[in-house]
Design a protein around this motif. Sequence first.
Motif, short mmCIF file in Angstrom:
data_model
loop_
_atom_site.label_atom_id
_atom_site.label_comp_id
_atom_site.label_asym_id
_atom_site.label_seq_id
_atom_site.Cartn_x
_atom_site.Cartn_y
_atom_site.Cartn_z
N SER A 20 0.85 -1.19 0.00
CA SER A 20 0.00 0.00 0.00
C SER A 20 0.89 1.24 0.00
O SER A 20 0.63 2.19 0.70
CB SER A 20 -0.93 -0.03 1.20
N ASP A 37 10.44 3.21 7.69
CA ASP A 37 9.95 3.75 8.97
C ASP A 37 11.14 4.13 9.83
O ASP A 37 12.17 3.46 9.81
CB ASP A 37 9.12 2.68 9.73
N LYS A 47 -6.82 2.30 5.92
CA LYS A 47 -5.82 3.29 6.30
C LYS A 47 -6.13 4.61 5.64
O LYS A 47 -6.57 4.63 4.50
CB LYS A 47 -4.44 2.84 5.84
N ILE A 103 -0.83 3.93 17.15
CA ILE A 103 -1.87 3.47 18.08
C ILE A 103 -1.92 4.46 19.24
O ILE A 103 -1.04 4.45 20.11
CB ILE A 103 -1.54 2.05 18.60
N ILE A 157 7.85 3.71 17.17
CA ILE A 157 7.84 4.15 15.77
C ILE A 157 7.76 5.68 15.77
O ILE A 157 6.85 6.25 16.38
CB ILE A 157 6.60 3.60 15.02
N LEU A 160 -10.60 -7.60 9.14
CA LEU A 160 -9.89 -6.74 8.18
C LEU A 160 -9.92 -7.45 6.82
O LEU A 160 -10.12 -8.67 6.76
CB LEU A 160 -8.46 -6.49 8.67
N ARG A 190 -3.48 -17.67 11.13
CA ARG A 190 -3.53 -17.96 12.58
C ARG A 190 -4.60 -19.00 12.85
O ARG A 190 -4.40 -19.92 13.64
CB ARG A 190 -3.80 -16.66 13.37
N THR A 230 3.34 -5.51 5.12
CA THR A 230 3.08 -6.53 4.12
C THR A 230 4.29 -7.43 3.91
O THR A 230 4.16 -8.66 3.93
CB THR A 230 2.69 -5.86 2.80
N VAL A 262 -2.70 -7.63 4.19
CA VAL A 262 -1.94 -8.63 4.93
C VAL A 262 -2.52 -8.88 6.32
O VAL A 262 -2.44 -10.01 6.85
CB VAL A 262 -0.45 -8.22 4.99
N THR A 301 2.42 -8.88 11.53
CA THR A 301 3.08 -8.39 12.75
C THR A 301 4.58 -8.68 12.81
O THR A 301 4.99 -9.82 12.58
CB THR A 301 2.42 -9.03 13.99
N GLY A 321 0.82 -3.70 18.04
CA GLY A 321 1.73 -4.32 17.08
C GLY A 321 2.23 -3.34 16.03
O GLY A 321 1.62 -2.28 15.80
N TYR A 322 3.32 -3.72 15.43
CA TYR A 322 3.89 -3.00 14.30
C TYR A 322 4.12 -4.06 13.23
O TYR A 322 4.82 -5.05 13.48
CB TYR A 322 5.19 -2.32 14.70
N ALA A 333 -1.23 1.46 11.95
CA ALA A 333 -1.03 2.91 12.05
C ALA A 333 -0.70 3.24 13.49
O ALA A 333 -0.83 2.37 14.36
CB ALA A 333 -2.30 3.64 11.61
C1 4YB Z 1 2.58 1.63 11.80
C2 4YB Z 1 2.26 0.70 12.80
C3 4YB Z 1 2.26 1.17 14.15
C4 4YB Z 1 2.16 -0.31 10.90
N1 4YB Z 1 2.59 2.46 14.38
N2 4YB Z 1 2.89 2.90 12.07
O1 4YB Z 1 -1.93 -8.57 12.27
C5 4YB Z 1 -1.48 -7.45 12.49
O2 4YB Z 1 -0.29 -7.21 12.80
C6 4YB Z 1 -2.41 -6.29 12.39
C7 4YB Z 1 -3.41 -6.17 13.36
C8 4YB Z 1 -4.28 -5.10 13.32
C9 4YB Z 1 -4.17 -4.17 12.31
C10 4YB Z 1 -3.18 -4.27 11.35
C11 4YB Z 1 -2.30 -5.33 11.40
C12 4YB Z 1 -1.26 -5.44 10.37
O3 4YB Z 1 -0.86 -6.52 9.98
C13 4YB Z 1 -0.73 -4.16 9.76
C14 4YB Z 1 0.26 -4.40 8.67
C15 4YB Z 1 0.32 -3.20 7.72
O4 4YB Z 1 -0.24 -2.15 7.99
N3 4YB Z 1 1.02 -3.39 6.61
S1 4YB Z 1 1.18 -2.28 5.44
O5 4YB Z 1 2.17 -2.83 4.55
O6 4YB Z 1 -0.09 -1.95 4.88
O7 4YB Z 1 1.73 -0.97 6.09
C16 4YB Z 1 2.95 -1.01 6.80
C17 4YB Z 1 3.24 0.36 7.37
O8 4YB Z 1 2.21 0.76 8.29
C18 4YB Z 1 4.50 0.39 8.21
O9 4YB Z 1 5.64 0.48 7.38
C19 4YB Z 1 4.26 1.62 9.06
O10 4YB Z 1 4.55 2.78 8.33
C20 4YB Z 1 2.77 1.57 9.32
N4 4YB Z 1 2.50 0.95 10.63
N5 4YB Z 1 2.01 -0.49 12.22
C21 4YB Z 1 2.89 3.29 13.35
N6 4YB Z 1 1.96 0.38 15.18
#
Ligand code: 4YB
Length: 442
Positions: free
Chosen positions: A133, A327, A428, A242, A338, A172, A185, A264, A177, A269, A260-261, A240
Amino acid sequence: TPISFDTWPWLYWGEVKPQHTALFLEGEAISWQRLVSDISNIPILPKPKSRYVAILSQNDYQTLLVILAAWQQGLKTLLINPAFSPALQKEVLEKAGIEMVIDPRVVFPSSEWPQSNVMPFDTQDILTLVLTSGSTGTPKAVTHNANAHLASASGLFSLLPFSESDCWLLSLPLFHVSGLAIIWRWLQRGAALKIADTKGDALRSALEGVTHASLVPMQLQRLLQGERPASLTSVLLGGAVIPQALVDEAEAKGIGCWCGYGMTEMASTITAKRADGCFSVGRPLPHRELMFSSLGEIMVKGDTLSSGYLIGGMLEPLSDGWFATKDKGEWVEGELRILGRLDNMFICGGENVQPESIERVLSGFEGIEQLFILPVADDKWGQVPVALVMGNVNQGNFLAYAKSLLPPHQVPKAAYSIPKHLLDGGIKISRRALADWLANEK
Ligand code: 4YB
């Protein structure tokens, strides 16, 4: 210890516990045995030479059946957002080099169809593609094998308990991802998955009977406006920033939150922790490693890392070793914080401005539901920050509050209300869409 599967996980659970519930649909429970049989009733799907197909994926049972059938028939799937415009869909598929698109709504299950062979389950073979994304350019198709997804799931379980009697809501989109990770899971654990409408206010009733959900902060925020869903014990947050106040409020209401952070390329996570009142996203989970480059950029690797992008039908491997996330982060008492996206940073009067750090300071202001800081061109300073706000906010007081807390180059020069439609799109908020609105319509 995680189970290592020598066959497709649904076939394994179909043998081990055929009568147990695999899925809750609205008003219906599906056993593992029934799931296996429904998958085998999906007709033989078209099989291009490359084995890559795109699937228009909604979060419904029919789509899940087509995905699992595609996998056991030997196909590799790119799940795509059915809301993509024809032009964007074409652009994405041309870039990846995928010619075949399957719409699950026109795949008709029947026990009369000749059955397709079940391919061996090779956890090292590429199986899934997920679009990045990224904020610029055509999204790229990120490859993963089953090993990466299973490693992602089992590493998470060492922090976040998920037992066979639990139920995770598909909260979601499958084409993101975070949704795909829920599937793995569920399959890894042999627990239950619930599929229901989760859009907007439907999320609350979808959570009935559910113990686990993955939520982006906005979903949790909406949920906290009403009664706590009785069965919900564990929420995995991510995607994003939190907001700490949000997590504290959910925890106070008895909802266990894991911060979590993820991304894709790392099959969801990467780091996580149980919320503890302190703003961070915890430590790397098993099967992942994390370090910082000399510029403070987060670098990651591990069993969950993608082997590359599919471009023009060919695998373009990631460069060897560490993957650069774009990041910025730092360690705070052994945990990851982050700081923001490197590509969101801008320069105001010679000073670096990281929008996310301003957002963190100001989002506690009374009435703010969402806040974004964006740069606008300025003759004197090059670029200056402005605030885009959602919520019921007194702008004059807000700007005075900003002045009292921030150094001059970080103080927003103006604040604008965000139109709601910019926020209800995907999972997002796109800073690019906000910037376009700011440039053209504000
Ligand atoms: C963040 C961030 C954070 C990502 N603070 N920026 O199963 C999971 O882990 C899960 C559970 C709930 C909601 C989402 C998830 C995800 O997988 C998120 C994965 C995701 O967002 N992948 S992405 O490729 O679309 O974006 C990745 C980017 O998102 C990162 O490079 C960060 O910039 C941002 N991000 N978690 C701040 N906790």
